[in-house]
Design an enzyme around this catalytic site. Structure first.
Site, PDB file in Angstrom:
ATOM      1  N   LYS A   1       6.666  -2.585   9.731  1.00  0.00           N
ATOM      2  CA  LYS A   1       5.495  -1.720   9.597  1.00  0.00           C
ATOM      3  C   LYS A   1       4.647  -1.698  10.867  1.00  0.00           C
ATOM      4  O   LYS A   1       3.467  -1.336  10.824  1.00  0.00           O
ATOM      5  CB  LYS A   1       4.653  -2.190   8.406  1.00  0.00           C
TER       6      LYS A   1
ATOM      7  N   ARG B   1      -0.307  -5.773  -5.295  1.00  0.00           N
ATOM      8  CA  ARG B   1       0.302  -4.465  -5.118  1.00  0.00           C
ATOM      9  C   ARG B   1       0.964  -4.045  -6.430  1.00  0.00           C
ATOM     10  O   ARG B   1       1.556  -4.872  -7.128  1.00  0.00           O
ATOM     11  CB  ARG B   1       1.356  -4.490  -4.008  1.00  0.00           C
TER      12      ARG B   1
ATOM     13  N   PRO C   1       1.711   2.560   4.461  1.00  0.00           N
ATOM     14  CA  PRO C   1       2.941   3.161   4.977  1.00  0.00           C
ATOM     15  C   PRO C   1       4.053   2.125   5.099  1.00  0.00           C
ATOM     16  O   PRO C   1       3.818   0.970   5.461  1.00  0.00           O
ATOM     17  CB  PRO C   1       2.516   3.691   6.344  1.00  0.00           C
ATOM     18  N   GLU C   2       5.274   2.549   4.776  1.00  0.00           N
ATOM     19  CA  GLU C   2       6.411   1.641   4.799  1.00  0.00           C
ATOM     20  C   GLU C   2       7.280   1.916   6.022  1.00  0.00           C
ATOM     21  O   GLU C   2       6.946   2.752   6.872  1.00  0.00           O
ATOM     22  CB  GLU C   2       7.185   1.765   3.489  1.00  0.00           C
TER      23      GLU C   2
END
Length: 266
Positions: free
Chosen positions: A51, A247, A2-3
């Site tokens: 975050k 990523r 999640p950002e």
């Protein structure tokens, strides 16, 4: 993972449920936190930083949580079956007489004095969604912090030590919007170019915070092999960062082609 927009929406939801309420149930199912009793304390606010989620009490305590890859918080009416929170995946329960906030699959959980939050967050860069963000200062930190200016700009955007809150989605989307080669070394971009990247990510994240995650617009992220919305070239993907923290960064090989003579991270 999640950002920053997800954390902002989560914090707003928990803040609406718990702000000004006294905790009647507080269970922290994490390592040595099980003996900490927060019942009877009043919630002052719930906020996000990058975050990270911070639940602060009026008497100076903070519950800090990080979602990592799979974590989430949800709110249920206290006393309902959904609020029981007995499943092993539930790592935190904070309940008022009316609402219960439950944290599932959390990646990190701490309790500190609010005055000591810097011990947990002091290594982070500025929050890209902060109201008082100094964009130029953040741009310079994006270039110079962490491992310095020799890494790729995509890796720099993902480095929370430089700027907090940006993940793979907004890194890819901001680079695409600015037609920037993701593998160009961050040190070859000037402050104005870096500021433009940050402002693009901030703008897109703000749209999601204001209108919900369904308002996110994906032009490259998750579109491997599909035609670029600008030039119709097939979207490609490459890994940023080294294992085990790699990523995926999606990009258009044509719109974001390398510039001759400009150094790239390999």
């Amino acid at each position: 993972m999640p950002e920053g927009d997800v954390l902002r929406l989560t914090a707003a939801r928990l803040d609406a449920a718990l702000r000004g309420a006294v905790l009647v149930r507080a269970e922290l199912r994490w390592g040595g936190l099980g003996d900490i009793d927060l019942t009877g304390r009043e919630v002052a606010e719930v906020v996000a930083y990058g975050k990270n989620l911070l639940v602060r009490t009026t008497d100076g305590w903070t519950v800090h949580a990080h979602l990592r890859m799979e974590g989430r918080w949800y709110v249920a009416r206290t006393g309902s079956p959904e609020a029981e929170g007995r499943a092993p995946r539930v790592r935190a329960v904070l309940a008022s007489a009316r609402w219960t906030a439950l944290g599932e699959n959390l990646g990190m959980l701490n309790v500190v004095r609010s005055r000591d939050e810097r011990r947990l967050l002091g290594h982070l860069g500025p929050d890209v969604l902060a109201d008082a963000l100094d964009v130029r200062a953040a741009a310079l930190r994006l270039r110079d912090a962490g491992d310095g200016p020799g890494v790729s700009v995509s890796e720099a955007l993902l480095d929370q030590r430089r700027v907090a809150g940006i993940g793979t989605i907004y890194a890819a989307e901001s680079l695409f919007a600015r037609r920037t080669d993701p593998w160009r070394t961050v040190g070859t971009l000037d402050a104005d170019e870096l500021a433009a990247l940050l402002l693009t990510a901030r703008r897109d994240m703000t749209v999601a915070v204001m209108h919900g995650l369904e308002a996110r617009e994906s032009r490259v992220h998750g579109r491997l092999g599909r035609p670029c919305v600008r030039c119709r070239t097939a979207i490609a993907v490459r890994q940023a960062r080294r294992p085990p923290e790699e990523r995926p960064i999606f990009f258009c090989p044509r719109c974001q082609a390398p510039q001759p003579g400009v150094s790239r991270s390999v």
